[in-house]
Design a protein around this motif. Sequence first.
Motif, short mmCIF file in Angstrom:
data_model
loop_
_atom_site.label_atom_id
_atom_site.label_comp_id
_atom_site.label_asym_id
_atom_site.label_seq_id
_atom_site.Cartn_x
_atom_site.Cartn_y
_atom_site.Cartn_z
N PHE A 29 6.39 -6.32 -11.75
CA PHE A 29 6.00 -7.39 -10.65
C PHE A 29 6.32 -6.62 -9.35
N VAL A 30 5.24 -6.97 -8.64
CA VAL A 30 5.16 -6.78 -7.20
C VAL A 30 5.47 -7.85 -6.41
N ALA A 31 6.64 -8.00 -5.62
CA ALA A 31 6.76 -9.29 -4.84
C ALA A 31 5.79 -9.61 -3.89
N ASP A 32 5.78 -8.66 -3.27
CA ASP A 32 4.69 -8.86 -1.80
C ASP A 32 4.17 -7.40 -1.55
N THR A 33 3.03 -7.53 -0.83
CA THR A 33 2.60 -6.23 0.00
C THR A 33 2.58 -6.60 1.26
N VAL A 34 3.41 -5.93 2.24
CA VAL A 34 3.90 -6.37 3.44
C VAL A 34 3.07 -5.10 4.41
N THR A 35 2.29 -5.59 5.22
CA THR A 35 1.55 -4.74 6.41
C THR A 35 2.53 -4.48 7.60
N ILE A 63 3.79 3.27 2.68
CA ILE A 63 4.63 3.73 3.62
C ILE A 63 6.14 3.71 3.22
N GLY A 64 6.44 2.52 2.44
CA GLY A 64 7.87 2.29 1.92
C GLY A 64 7.65 1.44 0.71
N ILE A 65 8.86 1.47 -0.05
CA ILE A 65 9.20 0.33 -1.19
C ILE A 65 10.50 0.11 -1.00
N ASP A 66 10.71 -1.40 -0.80
CA ASP A 66 12.03 -2.05 -0.99
C ASP A 66 12.08 -2.83 -2.26
N TRP A 71 12.17 -15.47 -7.29
CA TRP A 71 12.85 -16.71 -7.95
C TRP A 71 14.31 -16.67 -7.92
N TYR A 72 14.84 -15.93 -7.05
CA TYR A 72 16.26 -15.85 -6.70
C TYR A 72 17.11 -14.88 -7.48
N TYR A 73 16.42 -14.41 -8.78
CA TYR A 73 17.27 -13.80 -9.82
C TYR A 73 16.47 -12.25 -10.27
N ILE A 74 15.30 -12.37 -10.40
CA ILE A 74 14.34 -11.11 -10.82
C ILE A 74 14.28 -10.18 -9.43
N PRO A 75 14.77 -8.98 -9.58
CA PRO A 75 14.53 -7.79 -8.67
C PRO A 75 13.22 -7.41 -8.95
N VAL A 76 12.44 -7.32 -7.85
CA VAL A 76 11.02 -6.77 -7.97
C VAL A 76 10.78 -5.84 -6.67
N ASP A 77 9.81 -5.09 -6.62
CA ASP A 77 9.39 -4.01 -5.81
C ASP A 77 8.64 -4.92 -4.51
N GLN A 78 8.75 -4.51 -3.47
CA GLN A 78 8.01 -4.90 -2.39
C GLN A 78 7.49 -3.80 -1.68
N HIS A 79 6.20 -3.78 -1.65
CA HIS A 79 5.24 -2.47 -0.97
C HIS A 79 5.16 -2.89 0.43
N TYR A 80 5.38 -1.82 1.13
CA TYR A 80 5.14 -1.84 2.79
C TYR A 80 3.98 -0.89 2.87
N ILE A 81 2.82 -1.25 3.52
CA ILE A 81 1.46 -0.41 3.44
C ILE A 81 1.20 -0.60 5.18
N LEU A 82 0.31 0.59 5.49
CA LEU A 82 -0.12 0.49 6.84
C LEU A 82 -1.61 -0.14 6.67
N LYS A 83 -2.13 -0.32 7.81
CA LYS A 83 -3.49 -1.01 7.89
C LYS A 83 -4.55 0.02 7.47
N MET A 84 -4.26 1.37 7.69
CA MET A 84 -5.15 2.34 7.27
C MET A 84 -4.23 3.50 6.71
N PRO A 158 12.30 -6.08 8.34
CA PRO A 158 12.01 -4.19 7.84
C PRO A 158 10.86 -3.94 8.33
N GLU A 159 9.80 -4.43 8.18
CA GLU A 159 8.45 -4.11 8.38
C GLU A 159 8.31 -3.73 10.17
#
Length: 343
Positions: A29-35, A63-66, A71-84, A158-159
Motif C-alpha cells: 500500500f502507498v497511502a498518498d503521493t504528496v508533491t 525526495i522522501g518516504i514517510d 484506516w487508522y490501523y494499517i501503516p503504509v508508505d507516503q511518498h514525497y515527490i518533486l514537480k520535476m 512535512p512537505e
Amino acid sequence: MFKKYSVSFLVLALFTSTLVAKKWTVPNFVADTVTVEIAGDSLFTLSSFQFVKDYRSGPGRLIGIDTKKKWYYIPVDQHYILKMPLADLCNWYFNDYLAPSQESHLIIDNLTYWVDRNTVFSKGAKLNGYSRLVDENGTVIKDWQWNIRSDAKGKLKPEERMGLLIKTWLDLQNQVLTNPVLDLRISPFPYRRQMMVWSDLVFLNDGYVVDMRLSLDFPVDEVDRYSRGIRGLYYRRSSIHESISFGGKDKQWYFRLNDSWQIRTGLTGRFGFNSIKTTEYEVVDWWNIFLVNLSGNFSVEYRPRYYRGIFAGLGLYQLVNGLPELIDRFETGVLLTIGVNLP
C-alpha cells in the motif's frame, strides 16, 4: 452441522489454493503521493544545461518516504515527490549562475530528509546529504557533507518543511559552486549513516559510573562544530546503592580543535531506579527507589577527521543528584572515554 462446516472448509481450501497457484501476495500500500513545492519552481523550464547528475539510490522526483496510518490501523508508505526530477530542478536553479560550458559535473549521492527527536534543544526536521564536484575524468575536486536543520517556526506540514530545507540546500550549494574555494579535505568513505559506540567511565570518590552510548548518524567530518542528542544506558555503583537508567534527555556539543583533536561537552537528565543496601539504614523512604539526576561532562578526545576505528578521551564529569537523597547532592569525577567509530 458437520457437513456444513466440511463444505465451508472445502470452499476455503479451494480459494486459498487458487491464490497460491497465482502466486498471490499482499499488495504494497502507498497511502498518498504528496508533491513538495520549492519556492519559485512555478517558473521552471527544462534546461539544456546538464551540469547536475543524480546518483541517489532513488533518483528522479522522489525526495522522501514517510509512514502514516491508513484506516487508522494499517501503516503504509507516503511518498514525497518533486514537480520535476531533482537533477532537472538543480540544472534549472544553477543555470543563471554557472557557465554552461564548464566540463565539471555536480553529482548528488545522497539527500535524506528525517526528523531528529533525540536532542533537547534542537529537535526537528533535518536534511542530510552528500554532493561532489568531479572533473571531466571523474576525479573528485570538491565534496560537501550537508547537515541542514529546519529553523521554520509554527506548525508546518512535512512537505512544507521539506520544501524549505531543499530550498536552503539549493542556495547553499549554489553559493559554494559560484565562490570556489580549494578543498583540502575529501572524504575517503562512502556517505551513509555510521555507527559509533562508546562508554564514559567515571571514577568518583565513592564508586563509579558507566555511561554507554550508541549513535547512528550521518558523518560531520567537514564541520568544526556540531551537536547531537545521544541517549544511552547509565549504570552507577557505590558502597551503599546501585542505579540504572535508560535513555534520558541529552545534548552533546562538539568543537574541533584541529584535524586530530576535539572537545566534547554535554548535559544529560535522567530518570531511573535505585537499589539501596537497607542494612545501612533503619528506614529507607519509598521515593528513594527512583533515580533523578543531571550530569555534565567536559573532555578532550582524540578523533581525527574521516577517522574509523578506536578513539579515546579524558576529562571531568559532574553529577547533580536529586534522588536518592541518601547520597551526596554534588559529585565530581574523572572521565575516561573509550569508543569505536565504524564505517
